[in-house]
Design a protein around this motif. Structure first.
Motif, PDB file in Angstrom:
ATOM      1  N   ASP A  50     -30.430  -1.619 -23.002  1.00 26.96           N
ATOM      2  CA  ASP A  50     -30.264  -1.603 -24.452  1.00 26.96           C
ATOM      3  C   ASP A  50     -28.823  -1.208 -24.765  1.00 26.96           C
ATOM      4  O   ASP A  50     -28.435  -0.058 -24.524  1.00 26.96           O
ATOM      5  N   PRO A  51     -27.982  -2.124 -25.292  1.00 26.91           N
ATOM      6  CA  PRO A  51     -26.576  -1.775 -25.530  1.00 26.91           C
ATOM      7  C   PRO A  51     -26.394  -0.660 -26.552  1.00 26.91           C
ATOM      8  O   PRO A  51     -25.475   0.159 -26.423  1.00 26.91           O
ATOM      9  N   ALA A  89     -25.642  -1.418 -16.243  1.00 27.19           N
ATOM     10  CA  ALA A  89     -25.428  -0.423 -17.301  1.00 27.19           C
ATOM     11  C   ALA A  89     -24.649   0.789 -16.794  1.00 27.19           C
ATOM     12  O   ALA A  89     -23.827   1.356 -17.520  1.00 27.19           O
ATOM     13  N   LEU A  90     -24.904   1.203 -15.545  1.00 24.27           N
ATOM     14  CA  LEU A  90     -24.213   2.367 -14.987  1.00 24.27           C
ATOM     15  C   LEU A  90     -22.711   2.132 -14.926  1.00 24.27           C
ATOM     16  O   LEU A  90     -21.916   3.001 -15.306  1.00 24.27           O
ATOM     17  N   ARG A  91     -22.297   0.935 -14.474  1.00 24.10           N
ATOM     18  CA  ARG A  91     -20.871   0.641 -14.351  1.00 24.10           C
ATOM     19  C   ARG A  91     -20.228   0.386 -15.703  1.00 24.10           C
ATOM     20  O   ARG A  91     -19.057   0.731 -15.922  1.00 24.10           O
ATOM     21  N   ILE A  92     -20.966  -0.206 -16.635  1.00 27.42           N
ATOM     22  CA  ILE A  92     -20.442  -0.389 -17.988  1.00 27.42           C
ATOM     23  C   ILE A  92     -20.188   0.967 -18.629  1.00 27.42           C
ATOM     24  O   ILE A  92     -19.147   1.217 -19.239  1.00 27.42           O
ATOM     25  N   LYS A  93     -21.167   1.872 -18.460  1.00 24.44           N
ATOM     26  CA  LYS A  93     -20.999   3.218 -19.010  1.00 24.44           C
ATOM     27  C   LYS A  93     -19.823   3.940 -18.343  1.00 24.44           C
ATOM     28  O   LYS A  93     -19.062   4.660 -18.997  1.00 24.44           O
ATOM     29  N   ARG A 115     -15.414   1.232 -30.867  1.00 22.08           N
ATOM     30  CA  ARG A 115     -15.986   0.121 -31.639  1.00 22.08           C
ATOM     31  C   ARG A 115     -16.613  -0.874 -30.668  1.00 22.08           C
ATOM     32  O   ARG A 115     -16.048  -1.160 -29.619  1.00 22.08           O
ATOM     33  N   ALA A 116     -17.764  -1.390 -31.034  1.00 20.64           N
ATOM     34  CA  ALA A 116     -18.460  -2.351 -30.177  1.00 20.64           C
ATOM     35  C   ALA A 116     -18.992  -3.489 -31.038  1.00 20.64           C
ATOM     36  O   ALA A 116     -19.616  -3.245 -32.086  1.00 20.64           O
ATOM     37  N   ARG A 117     -18.733  -4.705 -30.597  1.00 17.92           N
ATOM     38  CA  ARG A 117     -19.265  -5.868 -31.308  1.00 17.92           C
ATOM     39  C   ARG A 117     -19.593  -6.958 -30.293  1.00 17.92           C
ATOM     40  O   ARG A 117     -19.137  -6.921 -29.151  1.00 17.92           O
ATOM     41  N   GLY A 122     -20.640 -12.054 -24.691  1.00 18.12           N
ATOM     42  CA  GLY A 122     -20.973 -10.728 -24.212  1.00 18.12           C
ATOM     43  C   GLY A 122     -20.551  -9.623 -25.170  1.00 18.12           C
ATOM     44  O   GLY A 122     -20.684  -9.751 -26.387  1.00 18.12           O
ATOM     45  N   LEU A 123     -20.036  -8.539 -24.605  1.00 15.40           N
ATOM     46  CA  LEU A 123     -19.700  -7.325 -25.345  1.00 15.40           C
ATOM     47  C   LEU A 123     -18.196  -7.133 -25.419  1.00 15.40           C
ATOM     48  O   LEU A 123     -17.496  -7.256 -24.402  1.00 15.40           O
ATOM     49  N   LEU A 124     -17.706  -6.827 -26.596  1.00 18.15           N
ATOM     50  CA  LEU A 124     -16.294  -6.516 -26.792  1.00 18.15           C
ATOM     51  C   LEU A 124     -16.195  -5.106 -27.362  1.00 18.15           C
ATOM     52  O   LEU A 124     -16.709  -4.828 -28.440  1.00 18.15           O
ATOM     53  N   CYS A 125     -15.566  -4.207 -26.621  1.00 15.28           N
ATOM     54  CA  CYS A 125     -15.393  -2.821 -27.051  1.00 15.28           C
ATOM     55  C   CYS A 125     -13.915  -2.506 -27.203  1.00 15.28           C
ATOM     56  O   CYS A 125     -13.076  -3.022 -26.449  1.00 15.28           O
TER      57      CYS A 125
END
Length: 341
Positions: A50-51, A89-93, A115-117, A122-125
């Motif tokens: 869950d992002p 998720a572990l590596r993203i975190k 900021r996350a969108r 995918g995901l851009l932070c």
């Protein structure tokens, strides 16, 4: 210790111990990650996550450091984030925590904003700070190993964090970019391509008030004391034994909601114990087994699951990690009998 009554001086000492231990662990993990990357042994382990929960956990972890420095840490999430993504998720975190920690470390006044969108794939932070900014000369070498920007905080850290972030994001097929100007703060942009799972998996959340009766199989008495303390603080009943044969004896005489197994036990190891437990179960029986280990090999989790374990945690573990892992493997029905004395 921090959850027990302490006078102000003891509390300050204990917090200092926690910060020092955390820094030592980070330095060690950075060195191990770099060694795995160089050896080609670091592998991503994608699974549904869950992002929003992941981003909230990052923000929650950073609030303490921000508060201690008198800074604001702000999380801004767009409304179009999906319920789940498929990724490690572990590596993203790890990437986001590293960038957020750096931003807080080098910022003395103002705020840090995460900021996350959603992007096209995918995901851009972006992690922005109101710090001193980074010169063009430092920017050119900032992602190299053992490099740090000149600042009063230069001695804090190994200079490996940003290099590892870049390696991890590269493995995901993404990118990290830096925008900065001296005197005007810095912004790191992280793009990580992520796919949505074909079928959304239910997000397993820990329901407050659920108390488990647990068997801990751990041969190190200090580690056992820590894990027992973390679990008992949440209201769980824990029976500790130091080896696998004692564990089999306990399971033969009393019911448990789950067992936590160290993998490196004297005599019969955790893998063998898991197999023996599964062999002794009758039709319809299934004791949730959670591996809790200091091993760092990439194949250990797969081997643990092949032996019959339902979950996997690497030490050192926090109380939150233990509770989350248990909530994922323990069914909703909790036995009500008391543990034997």
């Amino acid at each position: 210790l921090l959850s027990t009554p302490l006078n102000p001086l003891q509390h300050d000492y204990t917090q200092a111990m926690q910060r020092s231990g955390g820094m030592l662990l980070k330095l060690l993990n950075d060195a191990l990650d770099l060694a795995r990357i160089e050896a080609g042994r670091l592998e991503l382990e994608p699974s549904p996550f869950d992002p929003r929960q992941l981003l909230s956990e990052v923000a929650q972890l950073e609030q303490g450091l921000a508060h201690a420095k008198g800074l604001r840490f702000v999380l801004e999430m767009s409304d179009d984030l999906p319920a789940q993504w498929l990724g490690d998720a572990l590596r993203i975190k790890q990437v986001l925590l590293n960038l957020a920690n750096n931003a807080l470390k080098f910022t003395e006044h103002g705020e840090v904003i995460l900021r996350a969108r959603r992007s096209a794939d995918g995901l851009l932070c972006s992690i922005s700070d109101t710090g001193p900014g980074i010169s063009e000369a430092s920017q050119a070498r900032l992602f190299q190993r053992f490099e740090q920007a000149d600042s009063p905080q230069r001695r804090v850290g190994s200079g490996l964090g940003l290099a590892i972030c870049r390696e991890l994001v590269d493995m995901m097929g993404g990118s990290i970019e830096l925008e900065s100007q001296l005197g005007h703060g810095s912004t790191f942009h992280v793009h990580m391509p992520l796919a949505e799972p074909a079928v959304a998996m239910p997000v397993d959340e820990f329901a407050s008030g659920r108390h488990y009766r647990l068997l801990l199989v751990e041969d190190d008495p200090i580690v056992a004391t820590v894990i027992c303390g973390l679990l008992e603080r949440e209201g769980h009943k824990v029976k500790h034994v130091g080896n696998g044969l004692a564990a089999l004896g306990e399971l033969a005489h009393a019911p448990f909601d789950a067992a936590l197994l160290d993998l490196d036990l004297p005599g019969v190891d955790g893998f063998q114990i898991a197999r023996l437990i599964r062999q002794r179960e009758h039709a319809g029986q299934h004791l949730p087994l959670l591996a809790v280990t200091a091993r760092s090999g990439n194949g250990d989790e797969a081997k643990a699951r092949e032996s019959g374990m339902d979950g996997f945690l690497r030490k050192p573990v926090s109380g939150e990690q233990l509770i989350t892992a248990l909530a994922r493997v323990v069914p909703g029905t909790v036995a009500s009998e008391e543990l034997p004395a």
